[in-house]
Design a protein around this motif. Structure first.
Motif, mmCIF file in Angstrom:
data_model
loop_
_atom_site.group_PDB
_atom_site.id
_atom_site.type_symbol
_atom_site.label_atom_id
_atom_site.label_comp_id
_atom_site.label_asym_id
_atom_site.label_seq_id
_atom_site.Cartn_x
_atom_site.Cartn_y
_atom_site.Cartn_z
ATOM 1 N N LEU A 83 -2.408 -12.179 -7.096
ATOM 2 C CA LEU A 83 -3.660 -12.890 -6.841
ATOM 3 C C LEU A 83 -4.828 -11.912 -6.772
ATOM 4 O O LEU A 83 -5.889 -12.147 -7.353
ATOM 5 C CB LEU A 83 -3.555 -13.675 -5.539
ATOM 6 N N TRP A 84 -4.636 -10.823 -6.042
ATOM 7 C CA TRP A 84 -5.688 -9.806 -5.920
ATOM 8 C C TRP A 84 -6.093 -9.294 -7.299
ATOM 9 O O TRP A 84 -7.275 -9.165 -7.602
ATOM 10 C CB TRP A 84 -5.173 -8.661 -5.051
ATOM 11 N N ALA A 85 -5.098 -9.021 -8.156
ATOM 12 C CA ALA A 85 -5.393 -8.522 -9.492
ATOM 13 C C ALA A 85 -6.129 -9.562 -10.323
ATOM 14 O O ALA A 85 -7.044 -9.219 -11.092
ATOM 15 C CB ALA A 85 -4.104 -8.098 -10.190
ATOM 16 N N CYS A 86 -5.751 -10.825 -10.185
ATOM 17 C CA CYS A 86 -6.449 -11.905 -10.911
ATOM 18 C C CYS A 86 -7.918 -11.958 -10.530
ATOM 19 O O CYS A 86 -8.802 -12.058 -11.388
ATOM 20 C CB CYS A 86 -5.791 -13.248 -10.610
ATOM 21 N N VAL A 87 -8.181 -11.919 -9.231
ATOM 22 C CA VAL A 87 -9.559 -12.016 -8.752
ATOM 23 C C VAL A 87 -10.374 -10.808 -9.192
ATOM 24 O O VAL A 87 -11.518 -10.945 -9.652
ATOM 25 C CB VAL A 87 -9.575 -12.169 -7.217
ATOM 26 N N GLY A 143 -5.105 -0.533 -7.062
ATOM 27 C CA GLY A 143 -4.057 -1.168 -6.276
ATOM 28 C C GLY A 143 -2.802 -0.329 -6.202
ATOM 29 O O GLY A 143 -2.839 0.890 -6.397
ATOM 30 N N PRO A 144 -1.665 -0.969 -5.952
ATOM 31 C CA PRO A 144 -0.400 -0.254 -5.748
ATOM 32 C C PRO A 144 0.356 0.047 -7.025
ATOM 33 O O PRO A 144 1.491 0.513 -6.972
ATOM 34 C CB PRO A 144 0.381 -1.234 -4.868
ATOM 35 N N GLY A 145 -0.237 -0.222 -8.187
ATOM 36 C CA GLY A 145 0.494 -0.118 -9.440
ATOM 37 C C GLY A 145 1.118 -1.465 -9.777
ATOM 38 O O GLY A 145 0.841 -2.479 -9.137
ATOM 39 N N SER A 205 3.781 8.176 -12.901
ATOM 40 C CA SER A 205 3.818 9.086 -11.766
ATOM 41 C C SER A 205 2.603 8.904 -10.868
ATOM 42 O O SER A 205 2.566 9.388 -9.748
ATOM 43 C CB SER A 205 3.868 10.539 -12.252
ATOM 44 N N ARG A 206 1.593 8.158 -11.349
ATOM 45 C CA ARG A 206 0.381 7.940 -10.585
ATOM 46 C C ARG A 206 0.462 6.711 -9.701
ATOM 47 O O ARG A 206 -0.529 6.319 -9.098
ATOM 48 C CB ARG A 206 -0.829 7.806 -11.532
ATOM 49 N N ARG A 207 1.646 6.082 -9.630
ATOM 50 C CA ARG A 207 1.772 4.903 -8.761
ATOM 51 C C ARG A 207 1.356 5.272 -7.343
ATOM 52 O O ARG A 207 1.742 6.294 -6.804
ATOM 53 C CB ARG A 207 3.212 4.407 -8.724
ATOM 54 N N ARG A 208 0.508 4.427 -6.742
ATOM 55 C CA ARG A 208 0.002 4.714 -5.397
ATOM 56 C C ARG A 208 1.091 4.495 -4.352
ATOM 57 O O ARG A 208 1.903 3.633 -4.485
ATOM 58 C CB ARG A 208 -1.210 3.803 -5.088
ATOM 59 N N ALA A 239 0.818 -1.208 0.000
ATOM 60 C CA ALA A 239 0.000 0.000 0.000
ATOM 61 C C ALA A 239 0.849 1.254 0.000
ATOM 62 O O ALA A 239 0.356 2.348 -0.258
ATOM 63 C CB ALA A 239 -0.913 0.011 1.228
ATOM 64 N N THR A 240 2.148 1.098 0.281
ATOM 65 C CA THR A 240 3.035 2.254 0.309
ATOM 66 C C THR A 240 4.116 2.132 -0.747
ATOM 67 O O THR A 240 5.254 2.528 -0.558
ATOM 68 C CB THR A 240 3.685 2.387 1.693
ATOM 69 N N ALA A 241 3.729 1.571 -1.902
ATOM 70 C CA ALA A 241 4.708 1.336 -2.968
ATOM 71 C C ALA A 241 5.349 2.616 -3.439
ATOM 72 O O ALA A 241 6.510 2.620 -3.848
ATOM 73 C CB ALA A 241 4.034 0.635 -4.153
ATOM 74 N N THR A 242 4.619 3.732 -3.379
ATOM 75 C CA THR A 242 5.165 4.990 -3.857
ATOM 76 C C THR A 242 6.421 5.368 -3.094
ATOM 77 O O THR A 242 7.383 5.875 -3.666
ATOM 78 C CB THR A 242 4.131 6.111 -3.692
ATOM 79 N N ALA A 243 6.404 5.118 -1.808
ATOM 80 C CA ALA A 243 7.529 5.530 -0.984
ATOM 81 C C ALA A 243 8.782 4.730 -1.278
ATOM 82 O O ALA A 243 9.889 5.220 -1.111
ATOM 83 C CB ALA A 243 7.169 5.403 0.493
ATOM 84 N N THR A 244 8.613 3.478 -1.737
ATOM 85 C CA THR A 244 9.772 2.620 -1.938
ATOM 86 C C THR A 244 10.115 2.446 -3.396
ATOM 87 O O THR A 244 11.197 1.974 -3.721
ATOM 88 C CB THR A 244 9.509 1.230 -1.324
#
Length: 209
Positions: free
Chosen positions: A173-177, A86-88, A206-209, A11-16
């Motif tokens: 998995l989340w994306a598949c469902v 999702g997180p991108g 640049s829109r990555r969450r 959920a914090t993919a943007t930061a990393t």
């Protein structure tokens, strides 16, 4: 399953996530180095790429990344969900009518068993999970008139850093469902792919969450 069930780091993919190019389909030198690091002799591969930047390459899976290959239409739905809800995504490529989603090592082993527990598993088309001992063909670093282009081989989200963020099996998995649910829903789907060109350079990284 919803995004609240995913680990905190997704959920914090943007930061990393490392900085990516303005054009998401351009492989940067750092991105090329990351791809080459999957091979035993990365410098040899980089030398070949410098000599033939419009040629595809075959890369080993299982150490630097795994790859989940899905039919193109379903793959577009997965990537749409990853970017809208999702997180991108990590790097994504199109090759011979399929989408190649780059994921963390270990995804190829865990994803099939996770998917088997999901009630929507039957709605998910055939997935090919490439891990240790497998290899995949990736698009050229630069667009060109290589015969592979006729097969729809291109980067949709190209690696732009030496350590790009990669989704794990839980995110895939989340994306598949979510994609399976969307495919059976009568609701209108809002796609990040424009109608006129389903292969256009459309990702705003640049829109990555």
């Amino acid at each position: 399953m919803d995004m609240s069930t995913l680990p905190h780091h997704t959920a914090t993919a943007t930061a990393t996530a490392a900085t990516v190019p303005a054009n998401a389909c351009d492989v940067t030198p750092a991105g090329a180095a990351w791809l080459a690091s999957a091979e035993t002799y990365p410098q040899s591969l980089l030398t070949d790429w410098r000599a033939r930047p419009t040629a595809p390459a075959v890369l080993s899976c299982g150490t630097v990344f795994d790859v989940v290959s899905v039919p193109a239409v379903f793959g577009r739905q997965m990537v749409d969900r990853l970017w809208h809800e999702g997180p991108g995504s990590g790097p994504v490529a199109a090759h011979r009518g399929r989408m190649l989603l780059f994921a963390t090592p270990g995804t190829a082993r865990r994803l099939p068993s996770l998917l088997a527990w999901e009630e929507w598993a039957r709605a998910v088309p055939s997935l090919l999970c490439h891990g240790p001992g497998d290899a995949v063909t990736v698009p050229p670093l630069s667009p060109g008139q290589h015969p592979g282009d006729q097969l729809g081989s291109r980067w949709l989200v190209a690696p732009g850093s030496r350590r790009p963020w990669l989704p794990g099996p839980d995110v895939v998995l989340w994306a598949c469902v979510r994609a399976a649910r969307a495919a059976t829903s009568p609701a209108v789907r809002i796609s990040i792919f424009p109608r006129g060109d389903q292969s256009a350079k459309v990702y705003d990284v640049s829109r990555r969450r």
